[in-house]
Motif scaffolding. Structure first.
Motif, PDB file in Angstrom:
ATOM      1  N   ARG A  86       0.830  -1.209   0.000  1.00 17.90           N
ATOM      2  CA  ARG A  86       0.000   0.000   0.000  1.00 17.90           C
ATOM      3  C   ARG A  86       0.864   1.257   0.000  1.00 17.90           C
ATOM      4  O   ARG A  86       0.519   2.269  -0.617  1.00 17.90           O
ATOM      5  CB  ARG A  86      -0.921  -0.009   1.212  1.00 17.90           C
ATOM      6  CG  ARG A  86      -2.047   0.989   1.130  1.00 17.90           C
ATOM      7  CD  ARG A  86      -3.060   0.724   2.209  1.00 17.90           C
ATOM      8  NE  ARG A  86      -2.494   0.959   3.522  1.00 17.90           N
ATOM      9  CZ  ARG A  86      -2.767   2.002   4.278  1.00 17.90           C
ATOM     10  NH1 ARG A  86      -3.616   2.911   3.862  1.00 17.90           N
ATOM     11  NH2 ARG A  86      -2.206   2.147   5.460  1.00 17.90           N
ATOM     12  N   GLU A 104       3.961   1.511  -1.311  1.00 13.78           N
ATOM     13  CA  GLU A 104       4.552   1.603  -2.650  1.00 13.78           C
ATOM     14  C   GLU A 104       4.616   0.203  -3.262  1.00 13.78           C
ATOM     15  O   GLU A 104       4.681  -0.791  -2.550  1.00 13.78           O
ATOM     16  CB  GLU A 104       5.952   2.224  -2.610  1.00 13.78           C
ATOM     17  CG  GLU A 104       6.992   1.380  -1.906  1.00 13.78           C
ATOM     18  CD  GLU A 104       8.346   2.045  -1.899  1.00 13.78           C
ATOM     19  OE1 GLU A 104       8.978   2.130  -2.965  1.00 13.78           O
ATOM     20  OE2 GLU A 104       8.764   2.490  -0.819  1.00 13.78           O
ATOM     21  N   SER A 141       1.008  -5.737 -11.190  1.00 16.40           N
ATOM     22  CA  SER A 141       0.979  -4.549 -12.031  1.00 16.40           C
ATOM     23  C   SER A 141       0.901  -4.955 -13.494  1.00 16.40           C
ATOM     24  O   SER A 141       1.575  -5.900 -13.920  1.00 16.40           O
ATOM     25  CB  SER A 141       2.234  -3.710 -11.796  1.00 16.40           C
ATOM     26  OG  SER A 141       2.291  -2.664 -12.743  1.00 16.40           O
ATOM     27  N   LEU A 181       0.625  -4.331  -6.520  1.00 16.63           N
ATOM     28  CA  LEU A 181      -0.082  -3.089  -6.221  1.00 16.63           C
ATOM     29  C   LEU A 181      -1.351  -3.427  -5.448  1.00 16.63           C
ATOM     30  O   LEU A 181      -1.883  -4.529  -5.593  1.00 16.63           O
ATOM     31  CB  LEU A 181      -0.553  -2.408  -7.520  1.00 16.63           C
ATOM     32  CG  LEU A 181       0.427  -2.086  -8.610  1.00 16.63           C
ATOM     33  CD1 LEU A 181      -0.334  -1.683  -9.863  1.00 16.63           C
ATOM     34  CD2 LEU A 181       1.308  -0.954  -8.150  1.00 16.63           C
ATOM     35  N   PRO A 182      -1.886  -2.465  -4.711  1.00  9.04           N
ATOM     36  CA  PRO A 182      -3.224  -2.693  -4.162  1.00  9.04           C
ATOM     37  C   PRO A 182      -4.213  -2.887  -5.315  1.00  9.04           C
ATOM     38  O   PRO A 182      -4.146  -2.179  -6.328  1.00  9.04           O
ATOM     39  CB  PRO A 182      -3.530  -1.405  -3.395  1.00  9.04           C
ATOM     40  CG  PRO A 182      -2.180  -0.841  -3.067  1.00  9.04           C
ATOM     41  CD  PRO A 182      -1.312  -1.202  -4.254  1.00  9.04           C
ATOM     42  N   GLU A 196      -6.019   0.153  -6.506  1.00  4.96           N
ATOM     43  CA  GLU A 196      -5.227   1.143  -7.237  1.00  4.96           C
ATOM     44  C   GLU A 196      -5.257   0.842  -8.735  1.00  4.96           C
ATOM     45  O   GLU A 196      -5.343   1.743  -9.555  1.00  4.96           O
ATOM     46  CB  GLU A 196      -3.786   1.112  -6.722  1.00  4.96           C
ATOM     47  CG  GLU A 196      -2.914   2.199  -7.290  1.00  4.96           C
ATOM     48  CD  GLU A 196      -1.536   2.189  -6.652  1.00  4.96           C
ATOM     49  OE1 GLU A 196      -0.544   2.182  -7.414  1.00  4.96           O
ATOM     50  OE2 GLU A 196      -1.445   2.184  -5.413  1.00  4.96           O
ATOM     51  N   GLN A 197      -5.169  -0.423  -9.091  1.00  2.00           N
ATOM     52  CA  GLN A 197      -5.166  -0.794 -10.505  1.00  2.00           C
ATOM     53  C   GLN A 197      -6.591  -0.870 -11.063  1.00  2.00           C
ATOM     54  O   GLN A 197      -6.800  -0.636 -12.243  1.00  2.00           O
ATOM     55  CB  GLN A 197      -4.447  -2.129 -10.721  1.00  2.00           C
ATOM     56  CG  GLN A 197      -4.261  -2.463 -12.190  1.00  2.00           C
ATOM     57  CD  GLN A 197      -3.028  -3.275 -12.420  1.00  2.00           C
ATOM     58  OE1 GLN A 197      -1.932  -2.733 -12.456  1.00  2.00           O
ATOM     59  NE2 GLN A 197      -3.194  -4.564 -12.579  1.00  2.00           N
ATOM     60  N   PRO A 228      -9.727   0.814  -9.778  1.00  2.60           N
ATOM     61  CA  PRO A 228     -10.500   1.647  -8.854  1.00  2.60           C
ATOM     62  C   PRO A 228     -12.015   1.547  -9.067  1.00  2.60           C
ATOM     63  O   PRO A 228     -12.787   1.720  -8.129  1.00  2.60           O
ATOM     64  CB  PRO A 228     -10.000   3.070  -9.127  1.00  2.60           C
ATOM     65  CG  PRO A 228      -9.379   3.005 -10.485  1.00  2.60           C
ATOM     66  CD  PRO A 228      -8.870   1.604 -10.651  1.00  2.60           C
ATOM     67  N   GLY A 248     -11.408   0.529  -2.856  1.00  2.00           N
ATOM     68  CA  GLY A 248     -10.563   0.823  -1.713  1.00  2.00           C
ATOM     69  C   GLY A 248     -11.268   0.610  -0.393  1.00  2.00           C
ATOM     70  O   GLY A 248     -12.478   0.485  -0.316  1.00  2.00           O
TER      71      GLY A 248
END
Length: 185
Positions: free
Chosen positions: A121, A123, A161, A172-173, A176-177, A179, A184
């Motif tokens: 989360r 990075e 990713s 990645l969360p 994030e990829q 949304p 979230g």
């Protein structure tokens, strides 16, 4: 359901069409699942006697599992199904069926998975970076870290990713990829 007369896939474009048609397919077949697999429908030669490397079939399937979601990020998802089976899935199926059925909040995951998620989360991290960060002294085994990463993938909290130039799995969360799917927490 596994097809009775499997397609004979030889190209990236055919693999793309297969994933969209199947909605969900495994990368490699499994006795634990009735889902079709990319491996079972690819019609390329395996490793020939005296040949170096894996053979064209393994190389194609292994590359396509990353290239399909990288080239078609709005259409194809790569992730893990319950049981840790690697799969490709069309995004519409992920959005409407798979995510609502399988997402669990990070708070319901194991303590090691929660620690891994906090690092991701903050990075993106590769698998090797996470292994070092979660066990700097080597006290936590590689398999335990890998299991925590699988848990986070199965519960749709992290994802690989889709950046096309990555050589290593970089996490990645999920939100994030994707949304519009993961929103979230």
């Amino acid at each position: 359901m596994k097809p009775k007369h499997p397609a004979k896939i030889k190209t990236f474009e055919q693999a793309y069409q297969f994933v969209l048609q199947a909605k969900t397919c495994l990368i490699f077949g499994s006795k634990c699942s009735d889902l079709p697999s990319l491996w079972d429908v690819v019609d390329l030669p395996g490793r020939q006697p005296g040949q170096k490397g894996w053979g064209r079939k393994v190389e194609a399937v292994w590359a396509w599992k990353n290239e399909l979601p990288a080239q078609f990020p709005d259409e194809i998802f790569y992730g893990k199904l319950p049981g840790g089976l690697a799969a490709l899935m069309c995004l519409e199926h992920l959005r409407r069926v798979h995510y609502p059925a399988h997402h669990r909040p990070v708070s319901q995951c194991s303590p090691l998975a929660r620690r891994a998620y906090e690092l991701i989360r903050s990075e993106p991290h590769t698998t090797a970076e996470l292994r070092r960060a979660l066990s700097p002294s080597g006290a936590v085994s590689k398999s335990k870290v890998d299991s925590a990463l699988v848990e986070l993938q199965v519960t749709l909290n992290i994802t690989r990713s889709n950046a096309p130039n990555l050589k290593r799995d970089t996490w990645l969360p999920f939100a994030e990829q994707y949304p519009d799917i993961g929103g979230g927490e």
